[in-house]
Scaffold this active site. Structure first.
Site, PDB file in Angstrom:
ATOM      1  N   HIS A  14      16.488  -9.288   8.255  1.00 35.76           N
ATOM      2  CA  HIS A  14      17.677 -10.415   8.046  1.00 35.76           C
ATOM      3  C   HIS A  14      18.179 -10.450   6.686  1.00 35.76           C
ATOM      4  O   HIS A  14      17.305 -10.356   6.004  1.00 35.76           O
ATOM      5  CB  HIS A  14      17.023 -11.635   8.567  1.00 35.76           C
ATOM      6  CG  HIS A  14      16.387 -11.421  10.169  1.00 35.76           C
ATOM      7  ND1 HIS A  14      15.088 -11.259  10.374  1.00 35.76           N
ATOM      8  CD2 HIS A  14      16.856 -11.906  11.392  1.00 35.76           C
ATOM      9  CE1 HIS A  14      14.880 -11.150  11.626  1.00 35.76           C
ATOM     10  NE2 HIS A  14      16.037 -11.435  12.160  1.00 35.76           N
ATOM     11  N   ASP A  19      15.813 -12.567   4.906  1.00 28.92           N
ATOM     12  CA  ASP A  19      14.444 -12.128   4.538  1.00 28.92           C
ATOM     13  C   ASP A  19      14.556 -11.468   3.182  1.00 28.92           C
ATOM     14  O   ASP A  19      13.529 -11.670   2.344  1.00 28.92           O
ATOM     15  CB  ASP A  19      14.060 -11.017   5.669  1.00 28.92           C
ATOM     16  CG  ASP A  19      13.861 -11.410   6.857  1.00 28.92           C
ATOM     17  OD1 ASP A  19      13.735 -12.402   7.101  1.00 28.92           O
ATOM     18  OD2 ASP A  19      14.351 -10.445   7.655  1.00 28.92           O
TER      19      ASP A  19
END
Length: 438
Positions: free
Chosen positions: A100, A103
């Site tokens: 993501h 992240d």
């Protein structure tokens, strides 16, 4: 600084090995059906669980020992994680990863600041990818963690949130393209509802479709040719997610004319939450030419939530790989370890061991599944069970040569119909066990 320097690169030592840091079944270059095992499986590290997971749950604080997170500055921490991630993947021989946007780089106070953070980290990731040859399986945007997404992203009743979500996905698609990602995944996050007392479900689902169509248009504008995926999930964090299961997603995509642009990224634990088996979800997607990729994990049947455990159940991995092989394999997708170690498995070496266990479980499943297909065990049984549709009236039904009138005439004066035969379920399950046990 190296964080796994005391562990040698993980090698295949065979099923007799007692070395916890060795593969027992995953032999990357072993040929199965004319392809290397690694090309059938295409294992991927999930950046979120592996690099940023802390072991937090609703009842407890962080437990994970992650020395690379000792740095206090969030951007410096993100830079260190890039080095650690590629060191980790090299140790395991993982050739893919997924992430993501949030992240890999911390969120700023504005979208502009968040995007600048992403650009800095993506520069580092790109260098590591070129150095190692490791590839991006797919990217995605985190449209669920920040409080702005409390009522959803593209399905939020707040149009400003819809706009922000679109801008965030735009950037995530751009960095996925830059890193030559094979795909881009849309996980519904909070795209669902808690009660219909305050929900315009039709508007929300129509807005979700509008959002996806915008993504398709923008992908063409920037020349992104990766595969779009939607990931089904029935519940969590909302009570009713719009992407409930494979059937629901396929129906939604067809209704909105998106079925040619999307395939499914199917997760084992999500299948469990939907009260389905993983092989059911894959078979349904494959039969509709919409099988895309797999999130490889497992749930706990005694718990009713998404535990995201590493896959160790060979019965399940066998049936998963049976369906994947039966469908002709995963074209652009792979097996992404959307899995986390348990809170009590808190050392960095536990991360390695968990991935080894998951890779071995799927490798064993692949070997067994390929043998089942090679021997035609279940396929021959299917042909025999449905043989009545290859001749006589059955063949006419399939070829649409008859209707109700003709079928009525066919059965009207029959004193006896063809007898039903045993489904042989217990026999087939016993044979499956025989192949698994060996």
């Amino acid at each position: 600084m190296k964080y796994f320097d005391k562990i040698d690169k993980i090698k295949y030592e065979g099923s007799k090995s007692s070395n916890p840091f060795a593969f027992k079944y995953y032999n990357s270059n072993e040929l199965i059906f004319g392809k290397k095992m690694k090309d059938h499986l295409k294992f991927s590290m999930a950046y979120w669980h592996t690099m940023t997971g802390k072991g937090v749950d609703p009842f407890g604080a962080e437990t994970m020992e992650r020395p690379w997170d000792d740095e206090q500055d969030e951007m410096e921490k993100a830079k260190i994680r890039v080095k650690v991630a590629f060191e980790f993947m090299e140790k395991l021989g993982l050739e893919y990863f997924a992430f993501h946007d949030r992240d890999i780089a911390p969120e700023g106070e504005t979208l502009s600041e968040s995007n600048k953070n992403l650009d800095v980290i993506v520069d580092l990731i790109e260098k590591e990818m070129k150095r190692t040859g490791i590839k991006l399986l797919w990217g995605t945007a985190n449209l669920f963690y920040n409080k702005r997404f409390v009522n959803g992203a593209s399905t939020s009743p707040n149009a400003d949130i819809f706009a922000f979500s679109a801008a965030q996905v735009k950037k995530a698609m751009e960095i996925t393209k830059r890193l030559n990602g094979a795909g881009y995944t849309f996980w519904g996050g909070r795209e669902g509802y808690e009660t219909l007392l305050n929900t315009d479900m039709k508007l929300e689902q129509d807005n979700f479709a509008r959002f996806l169509k915008m993504a398709v248009v923008y992908a063409k504008e920037i020349g992104f040719e990766g595969q779009f995926y939607i990931e089904p999930k029935p519940k969590e964090p909302t009570k009713h997610q719009y992407d409930y299961d494979s059937a629901t997603v396929i129906s939604f995509l067809r209704k909105h004319g998106l079925d040619k642009d999307f395939k499914l990224n199917i997760e084992t634990n999500h299948a469990t939450l939907a009260m389905h088996t993983m092989n059911h979800e894959i078979r349904l997607a494959a039969d509709n030419d919409m099988l895309g990729s797999v999130d490889a994990n497992q749930g706990d049947l005694l718990l009713g939530w998404d535990t995201d455990q590493f896959p160790t159940n060979v019965y399940d991995t066998t049936l998963t790989m049976y369906e994947v092989l039966r469908a002709g394999g995963l074209k652009s997708g792979g097996l992404n370890f959307d899995a986390k170690v348990k809170r009590s498995s808190f050392t960095k070496n536990d991360l390695l061991i968990a991935h080894i266990a998951g890779m071995d479980a799927y490798a064993a499943g692949l070997r067994i599944a390929s043998k089942l297909l090679e021997d035609g065990v279940f396929e021959n049984n299917l042909k025999d069970r449905y043989r009545s549709y290859n001749e006589g009236i059955g063949k006419q039904i399939v070829s649409k040569e008859v209707g109700f009138k003709e079928l009525e005439e066919y059965v009207m004066n029959k004193k006896e119909l063809e007898k039903n035969e045993s489904g042989k379920q217990e026999l087939l399950e016993a044979i499956l066990n025989q192949y698994i046990i060996g």
